[in-house]
Design a protein around this motif. Sequence first.
Motif, mmCIF file in Angstrom:
data_model
loop_
_atom_site.group_PDB
_atom_site.id
_atom_site.type_symbol
_atom_site.label_atom_id
_atom_site.label_comp_id
_atom_site.label_asym_id
_atom_site.label_seq_id
_atom_site.Cartn_x
_atom_site.Cartn_y
_atom_site.Cartn_z
ATOM 1 N N THR A 4 0.836 -1.199 0.000
ATOM 2 C CA THR A 4 0.000 0.000 0.000
ATOM 3 C C THR A 4 0.875 1.254 0.000
ATOM 4 N N GLU A 7 2.468 1.623 3.387
ATOM 5 C CA GLU A 7 3.596 0.711 3.542
ATOM 6 C C GLU A 7 4.801 1.211 2.749
ATOM 7 N N THR A 39 -0.215 2.436 14.415
ATOM 8 C CA THR A 39 -0.489 2.239 12.987
ATOM 9 C C THR A 39 0.788 1.834 12.262
ATOM 10 N N LEU A 43 1.573 -1.633 10.235
ATOM 11 C CA LEU A 43 2.080 -1.647 8.861
ATOM 12 C C LEU A 43 3.395 -2.415 8.765
ATOM 13 N N ARG A 46 2.661 -6.055 8.715
ATOM 14 C CA ARG A 46 2.168 -6.458 7.391
ATOM 15 C C ARG A 46 3.332 -6.625 6.418
#
Length: 118
Positions: A4, A7, A39, A43, A46
Motif C-alpha cells: 500500500t 507501507e 499504525t 504496517l 504487514r
Amino acid sequence: MKITDAELEIMKVLWNRKSLTLNEIVEELSKEEQKNKSTIKTLLYRLIDKKMVKSVQKNRKENEYKPLISEKKYLKSANETFLEKLYDGNVDHMLLNFVEDKKITKEEIEKLLKIIDE
C-alpha cells in the motif's frame, strides 16, 4: 509485490536509512505530519508478513527493522505491473502516451534517445 501507499512510505524510510527501530521510523515519518505509532507498527507487521521487511532484536526492549527487498528490485516490479496493467506490457504505447500528452520534456526525450542509441 503489492504494498500500500502507507507501507511504501515505511519502505522508503528503510531504504534510505537501512535499519531503524520503530521509534526511529515513527520519528522519520512524523517530520511532515504526525504519525500514529500503533499504525506504523501494524504496517511493519504487514510488511514482515509480505517478506518485505525483517525484524531483528536490537536489545531487550526494541527491535530493528530492515528491508528484505531493495528499492531497485521493488521499482522494477512496480514498473512491470504498471506497464502490464495500463499498457498491456507495451512500452512504446506508454512512451507515446507521455509524449503526446506533453508530460515529457524535450530534454527527457533527448535522454531517452541517447539511452536507446546506447
